[in-house]
Design a protein around this motif. Structure first.
Motif, PDB file in Angstrom:
ATOM      1  N   ARG A 222       0.832  -1.210   0.000  1.00  0.00           N
ATOM      2  CA  ARG A 222       0.000   0.000   0.000  1.00  0.00           C
ATOM      3  C   ARG A 222       0.866   1.258   0.000  1.00  0.00           C
ATOM      4  NH1 ARG A 222      -5.252  -1.585   0.715  1.00  0.00           N
ATOM      5  NH2 ARG A 222      -5.570  -3.249   2.247  1.00  0.00           N
ATOM      6  N   PHE A 223       1.918   1.255   0.795  1.00  0.00           N
ATOM      7  CA  PHE A 223       2.812   2.422   0.807  1.00  0.00           C
ATOM      8  C   PHE A 223       3.406   2.644  -0.578  1.00  0.00           C
ATOM      9  CE2 PHE A 223       7.083   4.178   0.972  1.00  0.00           C
ATOM     10  CZ  PHE A 223       6.869   5.358   1.654  1.00  0.00           C
ATOM     11  N   ALA A 224       3.872   1.579  -1.204  1.00  0.00           N
ATOM     12  CA  ALA A 224       4.454   1.702  -2.543  1.00  0.00           C
ATOM     13  C   ALA A 224       3.447   2.259  -3.535  1.00  0.00           C
ATOM     14  CB  ALA A 224       4.961   0.341  -3.018  1.00  0.00           C
ATOM     15  N   ALA A 225       2.167   1.880  -3.368  1.00  0.00           N
ATOM     16  CA  ALA A 225       1.113   2.351  -4.269  1.00  0.00           C
ATOM     17  C   ALA A 225       0.788   3.821  -4.032  1.00  0.00           C
ATOM     18  CB  ALA A 225      -0.138   1.508  -4.082  1.00  0.00           C
ATOM     19  N   ARG A 226       0.688   4.212  -2.781  1.00  0.00           N
ATOM     20  CA  ARG A 226       0.266   5.579  -2.436  1.00  0.00           C
ATOM     21  C   ARG A 226       1.390   6.599  -2.587  1.00  0.00           C
ATOM     22  NH1 ARG A 226      -4.182   3.375  -2.756  1.00  0.00           N
ATOM     23  NH2 ARG A 226      -5.350   2.586  -0.978  1.00  0.00           N
ATOM     24  N   HIS A 227       2.627   6.126  -2.462  1.00  0.00           N
ATOM     25  CA  HIS A 227       3.777   7.054  -2.460  1.00  0.00           C
ATOM     26  C   HIS A 227       4.863   6.530  -3.403  1.00  0.00           C
ATOM     27  CE1 HIS A 227       1.955   8.904   1.091  1.00  0.00           C
ATOM     28  NE2 HIS A 227       1.847   7.694   1.604  1.00  0.00           N
ATOM     29  N   ARG A 228       4.510   6.381  -4.663  1.00  0.00           N
ATOM     30  CA  ARG A 228       5.422   5.740  -5.603  1.00  0.00           C
ATOM     31  C   ARG A 228       6.785   6.431  -5.669  1.00  0.00           C
ATOM     32  NH1 ARG A 228       4.435   3.857 -11.873  1.00  0.00           N
ATOM     33  NH2 ARG A 228       6.622   3.341 -12.298  1.00  0.00           N
TER      34      ARG A 228
END
Length: 200
Positions: free
Chosen positions: A98-104
């Motif tokens: 989720r972090f990778a998705a929200r804060h690419r």
């Protein structure tokens, strides 16, 4: 007359303000397009101001990576799992993706950097992977290291595939990537004996 941005800074605040400005710019434009001059202009200080706190662009990017590491820790911590070690480990994976998705852009900055400060900032995430793997490895540190690395690679790999568009686009893609990463982690847990991992 309200104070200008330049007037709102005093000694000790500029470093943090520059990191915040850099975080915003990287989130908007990516790491490659980021410049110290633009970060300075955004908060209303002279382009020479960052050099009071950072030797060069790379040093500021390292500080940004540390902050990104702290945000990653927060994202992983916020993901709720059950009490069972399997549930806790899957929650870590979900939070990571989720972090990778929200804060690419920040994820990419984090992935491309290393420093002792970043190592310390991201330690709680590494510990979350390690702790879950240890609980599922009967306390065997060698087996836990192998298993924890496999789970971390699964999380990182699904994040990378999401960025490549392998799960589609939009929120549905994020949800699908998170579910697939969780399913893959559960499959690893179920097949951990093949990795030489046994429960005690």
């Amino acid at each position: 007359m309200p104070p200008t941005k330049r007037q709102t800074y005093h000694h000790g605040d500029l470093r943090a303000a520059l990191i915040d400005s850099a975080l915003e710019l990287i989130a908007e434009q990516g790491v490659q397009a980021f410049s110290m001059a633009e970060a300075s202009r955004r908060i209303g200080v002279a382009v020479s101001a960052p050099y009071r706190h950072f030797a060069d662009r790379d040093e500021l990017l390292s500080a940004v990576a540390v902050r990104a590491g702290e945000l990653l820790v927060a994202a992983v911590t916020a993901e709720r799992g059950g009490r069972a070690p399997e549930d806790r480990l899957v929650a870590v994976v979900r939070g990571y993706v989720r972090f990778a998705a929200r804060h690419r852009a920040l994820f990419e900055a984090l992935s491309g950097s290393w420093s002792p400060d970043l190592e310390r900032a991201s330690q709680p995430v590494k510990e979350a992977f390690r702790s879950g793997a240890m609980d599922l490895s009967g306390g065997d540190p060698v087996a836990a290291e192998s298993f924890g690395l496999a789970v971390a690679a699964t999380a990182h790999g699904h994040a990378g595939l999401l960025h490549l568009g392998m799960f589609g686009a939009g929120e549905q893609a994020v949800d699908l990537a998170v579910r697939r990463a969780a399913d893959a982690t559960l499959a690893l847990i179920a097949g951990r004996s093949r990795l030489g991992v046994t429960t005690g």
